[in-house]
Design an enzyme around this catalytic site. Sequence first.
Site, short mmCIF file in Angstrom:
data_model
loop_
_atom_site.label_atom_id
_atom_site.label_comp_id
_atom_site.label_asym_id
_atom_site.label_seq_id
_atom_site.Cartn_x
_atom_site.Cartn_y
_atom_site.Cartn_z
N SER B 186 0.79 -1.23 0.00
CA SER B 186 0.00 0.00 0.00
C SER B 186 0.82 1.28 0.00
O SER B 186 0.33 2.31 -0.43
CB SER B 186 -0.93 0.00 1.21
OG SER B 186 -0.18 -0.02 2.41
N HIS B 214 -5.39 -4.16 -1.08
CA HIS B 214 -5.27 -3.10 -2.09
C HIS B 214 -5.34 -3.64 -3.51
O HIS B 214 -5.15 -2.88 -4.46
CB HIS B 214 -3.96 -2.32 -1.88
CG HIS B 214 -4.00 -1.44 -0.68
ND1 HIS B 214 -4.33 -0.11 -0.74
CD2 HIS B 214 -3.78 -1.72 0.63
CE1 HIS B 214 -4.30 0.41 0.48
NE2 HIS B 214 -3.96 -0.55 1.33
N LYS B 245 -11.57 -0.59 0.55
CA LYS B 245 -10.89 0.04 -0.59
C LYS B 245 -11.81 -0.06 -1.81
O LYS B 245 -12.76 0.71 -1.92
CB LYS B 245 -9.54 -0.61 -0.84
CG LYS B 245 -8.41 -0.05 0.02
CD LYS B 245 -8.40 -0.55 1.40
CE LYS B 245 -7.28 0.08 2.23
NZ LYS B 245 -7.33 -0.38 3.63
#
Lengths: 79, 402
Positions: B186, B214, B245
Amino acid sequence: MSNALDDIRTLIAPYNKKGVAVTPETTFATDLEWDSLTVMDFVAEMEDHFDIIIPLNMLPDLETVGQVVDAVDTLIEKK
Amino acid sequence: MADLFDKFEPMIRMRQSIVIEHASPVDVVMEEILSPTEAMIEGRRTILAGTNNYLGLTFDPRCIAAAHAALDAAGTGTTGSRVLNGTYTGHKALEAAIAGLYGTDHCMVFSTGFLANMATIGTIAGKDDVILLDADSHASIYDACTMSGATIVRFKHNDPDDLDKRLRRLGTDGGNVLIIVEGLYSMLGDKAPMKELVAVKNKYGASLMVDEAHSIGVFGDTGCGVVQEAGVMDDVEFVVGTFSKSVGTIGGYCVSNHPKFEILRLAARPYMFTASLPPSVVASALQAVEILKSEPQHREKLWRNATQLHDGLSRAGFNLGADVSPVVAVKIDDRDMAVRLWEQLLINGVYVNLAMPPATPQGLNLLRCSLSAAHTPEQIAKVVDTFERLARSNSVLSKPAA
């Protein structure tokens, strides 16, 4: 103190920015002023040099150079 | 007399040493959310270039409608744990949908991504087991490893040879070894060499867990992540991820084909002793998972945007953290300059993440952008232009633009 002390002194040297005299009583956090990232790099170097595994679980108990030397000796014996 | 807070003195001193003239990087208030890519901050219309809202689904009308319907039908919360009164039809449907997405036998949903790691890693590995984790792993992975009581060994970031070396030194048959990596890291936006890691894992007979927090929705034909893109879905024992996310809400999950996986529902404390996700969150997550699976156009738009930003900042002369990905991290050598640029970006209507040691890999100072499919080319052009203009006025960029 075993021969590991000399090797560990050599491994510490590149990270010893303030030129502190390294004895078994030298502490990593206070005397050498290492941050956690430096500690991790140093641990990886010791692992490769001695061909051992130093688990993260051991690190809180290793405050001085002497304690690291003893731990390395023990890990080498266990190999 | 000693004080309970004395131990925080080094952190307090570090915080006080950071020169903040205008705004604290950990105290930004989104006064009004205008869209997935814009908000009012300090009264200014600001482009959000650091939200991890990769597919821009937070305002998708279908997700909002699903959440509204669940709110009306089932109320504001479950007021209970999954193992007591907190399992509704929606939770089971969401677990079935995610298992279907990955083609796995099992899926467990957790109240956050952080808890997904705490519950799975912290329970699967025990005191007689060994965890090998990538050095750049997320804080939740480190904390979960500590909670497990297992022997914890780091290997060099994204380095399959270093993993191989450490597995060899362990000298085990691999049966009690759990390797943990992330699909996309990330902070710098670099991707794991999944095929090579899987090859080492298979060589030693260990198990592999991949955190796709992610990368779900970002990589792979149906958005399963880096494991899917690399073609190694069947070689990964556990995939964990988050809804906070690409999925645009909150929660976490773990999928697996392990035949005994379901016992975690009775053994994982962060699952058993936490209230379950509210029905509205579950409903929007379920809708979003369906969208990320069936509508690849969002992913394609995200990658076009990522390429535009990466190319723009690269041409301007910035030192970036990795190749093109939806995370574009600008490295700034000087810490105080990183803070100053971050503040000036905010004042000029661009919000990014300021990340500094010890929270960053390699002790880097980062101005971290994370892009969304919802960004327009014009917004990205403005982000690039603002970065470049401010960096030149602060002499961070000295050479002329290419």
